[in-house]
Design an enzyme around this catalytic site. Structure first.
Site, PDB file in Angstrom:
ATOM      1  N   CYS A  10       0.835  -1.205   0.000  1.00  0.00           N
ATOM      2  CA  CYS A  10       0.000   0.000   0.000  1.00  0.00           C
ATOM      3  C   CYS A  10       0.873   1.260   0.000  1.00  0.00           C
ATOM      4  O   CYS A  10       2.101   1.184   0.107  1.00  0.00           O
ATOM      5  CB  CYS A  10      -0.912  -0.003   1.225  1.00  0.00           C
ATOM      6  N   CYS A  13       3.160   1.538   2.975  1.00  0.00           N
ATOM      7  CA  CYS A  13       4.279   0.589   2.894  1.00  0.00           C
ATOM      8  C   CYS A  13       5.354   1.143   1.964  1.00  0.00           C
ATOM      9  O   CYS A  13       6.553   1.039   2.255  1.00  0.00           O
ATOM     10  CB  CYS A  13       3.793  -0.766   2.386  1.00  0.00           C
TER      11      CYS A  13
END
Length: 84
Positions: A10, A13
């Site tokens: 994501c 991340c």
């Protein structure tokens, strides 16, 4: 030194990966291995319940948030000092 970014890939991340790369560069660490871990069973094996997470040499140091560059640098420096 092995640095693992745990998460699904994501936006947060990706931010943690970028911050970690910058911290490694700023500290001048040339032998650091950065690894993205997106495999959910592997993430769960670390006991991480919320991502993103940063693992340094097998130890979870940050979980559930994107830390600042200074925080990541501090975690890396602490880990290096512990290694001697």
């Amino acid at each position: 030194m092995k640095l693992e970014i745990l998460g699904s890939g994501c936006a947060n991340c990706q931010k943690l990966m970028a911050v970690t790369e910058a911290a490694v560069r700023d500290l001048g660490i040339e032998d650091a291995e950065l690894v993205k871990v997106e495999d959910f069973p592997k993430i769960m094996a670390y006991g991480v319940m919320s991502t993103p997470a940063l693992v340094i040499d097998g130890k979870v140091v940050v979980s559930g948030k994107v830390p600042s560059l200074a925080e990541v640098g501090s975690c890396i420096a602490t880990s290096l000092a512990a290694q001697g």
